[in-house]
Design a protein around this motif. Structure first.
Motif, PDB file in Angstrom:
ATOM      1  N   MET A 178      51.669  37.931  25.946  1.00 14.41           N
ATOM      2  CA  MET A 178      50.276  37.560  25.729  1.00 14.41           C
ATOM      3  C   MET A 178      50.075  36.787  24.428  1.00 14.41           C
ATOM      4  O   MET A 178      50.467  37.236  23.358  1.00 14.41           O
ATOM      5  N   GLY A 179      49.482  35.600  24.570  1.00 19.24           N
ATOM      6  CA  GLY A 179      49.120  34.830  23.387  1.00 19.24           C
ATOM      7  C   GLY A 179      50.261  34.128  22.689  1.00 19.24           C
ATOM      8  O   GLY A 179      50.066  33.495  21.656  1.00 19.24           O
ATOM      9  N   LYS A 180      51.461  34.214  23.273  1.00 14.07           N
ATOM     10  CA  LYS A 180      52.601  33.588  22.612  1.00 14.07           C
ATOM     11  C   LYS A 180      53.176  32.462  23.479  1.00 14.07           C
ATOM     12  O   LYS A 180      52.760  32.251  24.613  1.00 14.07           O
TER      13      LYS A 180
END
Lengths: 115, 112
Positions: free
Chosen positions: A39-41
């Motif tokens: 998530m988010g990377k």
């Protein structure tokens, strides 16, 4: 020609459980890769098989992850035991030849959720 | 910052307009590739440019590579609603350039 397929498409497990992801590359492709996006990377490289041999496993995060490609066809990626931070989308890709700059053909990914 | 960092992170344009996104990287590369991902789908390869190439075209796509600035750009001309997707650059390193390092992507919205 069938593309890269991955199974399952989604998996929801509890922390501490084991999950096995499967990837079927395009027939005849020697190279098989695993990537993941948490998530988010960014999408991160995990490892690369050439046929049944691990060419590069520098991206594997720790020894809870085990990838195999017996017989040089499909590959499995096992996470045991799963932790919360393992949640994300796991992509598999394949490419036909070794030693040249190849486009990689990606599967749709397996979305793993660890609760 | 990360290897293969896209700019902007999000882009909203009208159908028919051109869309330009950039990618910067830090280390030497063998090749740079651009991929598209539609929502919930896998990555689709768009174009590969080798480190000794400066520009490449494929249909409505134009990719440039400036190794001195460690940057690349992807231009989509005459955009269509179907071009709405996330676009990622990936740098290939290693002997065969097969180990891809992705940026965070640019989300492109093409409004009809």
């Amino acid at each position: 020609e069938a593309g890269v397929t991955q199974f399952p498409s989604h998996s929801v497990i509890e922390k501490g459980q084991t999950v096995t992801l499967r990837c079927d590359p395009i027939s005849g492709h020697d190279n098989l890769y695993w990537y993941r996006r948490v998530m988010g990377k960014e999408i991160k490289f995990l490892l690369h098989f050439v046929k049944e041999s691990k060419q590069d496993e520098s991206g594997m995060p720790n020894n809870r992850f085990l990838a195999e490609r017996t017989g040089g066809t499909y590959s499995t990626l096992k996470v045991q035991p799963a932790e919360l931070e393992d949640s994300g989308v796991y992509f598999c890709a394949s490419s036909p030849r070794q030693g040249t700059y190849n486009e990689q053909f990606f599967g749709p990914g397996t979305r793993l959720t660890v609760l | 910052s990360q290897q293969g960092e896209e700019d902007p992170q999000a882009l909203s344009i009208q159908e028919g307009e051109n869309a330009t996104m950039n990618c910067s990287y830090k280390t030497s590369i063998n090749n740079l590739q651009w991929y598209r991902q539609n929502s919930g789908r896998g990555l689709v390869h768009l174009i590969l440019i080798r480190s000794n190439e400066r520009e490449k075209h494929s249909g409505r796509l134009r990719v440039t590579l400036d190794t001195s600035k460690k940057s690349s750009s992807l231009l989509i001309t005459a955009s269509r609603a179907a071009d709405t997707a996330s676009y990622f650059c990936a740098t290939g390193r290693g002997a065969a350039g097969n180990k891809l390092t992705f940026g965070g992507g640019t989300r492109v919205l093409v409004k009809p």
